[in-house]
Enzyme design. Structure first.
Site, PDB file in Angstrom:
ATOM      1  N   ASP A 130       0.825  -1.209   0.000  1.00 10.31           N
ATOM      2  CA  ASP A 130       0.000   0.000   0.000  1.00 10.31           C
ATOM      3  C   ASP A 130       0.859   1.260   0.000  1.00 10.31           C
ATOM      4  O   ASP A 130       0.734   2.116  -0.875  1.00 10.31           O
ATOM      5  CB  ASP A 130      -0.897   0.039   1.248  1.00 10.31           C
ATOM      6  CG  ASP A 130      -2.050  -0.937   1.206  1.00 10.31           C
ATOM      7  OD1 ASP A 130      -2.332  -1.482   0.123  1.00 10.31           O
ATOM      8  OD2 ASP A 130      -2.666  -1.154   2.270  1.00 10.31           O
ATOM      9  N   TYR A 224      -8.431   4.371  -1.627  1.00  4.72           N
ATOM     10  CA  TYR A 224      -8.493   4.420  -0.168  1.00  4.72           C
ATOM     11  C   TYR A 224      -8.638   5.822   0.377  1.00  4.72           C
ATOM     12  O   TYR A 224      -8.065   6.788  -0.164  1.00  4.72           O
ATOM     13  CB  TYR A 224      -7.207   3.785   0.405  1.00  4.72           C
ATOM     14  CG  TYR A 224      -7.077   3.864   1.894  1.00  4.72           C
ATOM     15  CD1 TYR A 224      -7.730   2.948   2.721  1.00  4.72           C
ATOM     16  CD2 TYR A 224      -6.314   4.862   2.492  1.00  4.72           C
ATOM     17  CE1 TYR A 224      -7.606   3.017   4.095  1.00  4.72           C
ATOM     18  CE2 TYR A 224      -6.198   4.931   3.869  1.00  4.72           C
ATOM     19  CZ  TYR A 224      -6.839   4.014   4.665  1.00  4.72           C
ATOM     20  OH  TYR A 224      -6.719   4.090   6.017  1.00  4.72           O
TER      21      TYR A 224
END
Length: 230
Positions: A130, A224
């Site tokens: 991520d 996100y």
């Protein structure tokens, strides 16, 4: 040194000084630094200037007024103190990476232990994919005090998704689109280094597949969180 800052960029300079001062509080709070080590800098929007921590001052004594303003060659433009010994390297990064607006340096213990071993942190966790988009790389050894560390940072991160580099036998440098983003990367690289270290005490770790790393990094970067949030 007599101020060379024009009136039209004064507000941006003062805002950067306040921001950089406040962001330094995260470093000891997250146990990323000891005593006076480490530093945060920020590019001043609309000017070829940067703001950085003064050399050797304790974190509790930092104020916006104590921050040092330098040009992008590391020369002091304004401030009562000498700038950080890493100023030349921060300046080199800003000159060669126009997308970078913040640089952070720490000696955080777990990440620096990987730097001492000249070993990249493998992308074996979704959180690493991520935030870093792959392995967290190792940069070359360079002595402190000039632009050599900055050269190693820029060279190592060329073509990399990672906002962090482990400079061999030295410590951690992180970059970001803002100084806050660079501080976040410094916090996250220490978390990754600690977690992977603990995992390896139990046995070998397995790196994620490149396709999964790319997918995770894309989701984290583009989906996100809240739209417009940094």
């Amino acid at each position: 040194m007599t101020s060379e800052i024009s009136a039209d960029v004064r507000a941006a300079v003062e805002a950067a000084k306040a921001d950089v001062c406040a962001l330094h509080a995260y470093l000891p709070a997250a146990e990323l630094v000891a005593w006076t080590s480490g530093n945060v800098s920020a590019r001043v929007p609309g000017a070829d200037l940067m703001v950085i921590k003064p050399s050797g001052l304790e974190y509790a004594d930092l104020t916006p007024a104590s921050m040092v303003v330098c040009d992008l060659y590391g020369n002091r433009v304004e401030g009562d103190y000498a700038p950080s010994s890493d100023t030349g390297s921060h300046a080199y990064v800003y000159r060669h990476r126009p997308d970078v607006n913040g640089v952070v340096h720490t000696h955080s213990p777990y990440a620096t232990s990987w730097a001492a071993r000249a070993e990249a942190i493998p992308c074996c966790l979704t959180a690493i994919a991520d935030e870093f988009g792959g392995d967290i790389p190792v940069g070359p050894f360079a002595l402190i005090g000039d632009e050599a560390i900055g050269e190693g940072i820029v060279e190592t991160l060329e073509g990399s998704n990672s906002p962090a580099v482990l400079m061999r036998n030295h410590g951690v440098f992180t970059i970001g689109a803002s100084a806050r983003a660079a501080v976040k990367a410094a916090v996250m690289v220490e978390d990754a280094a600690r977690t992977v270290h603990l995992a390896r005490l139990l046995g070998p770790v397995t790196r994620l597949d490149d396709a999964d790393i790319a997918s995770l990094h894309d989701r984290y970067t583009n989906v996100y969180g809240q739209k417009g949030a940094k």
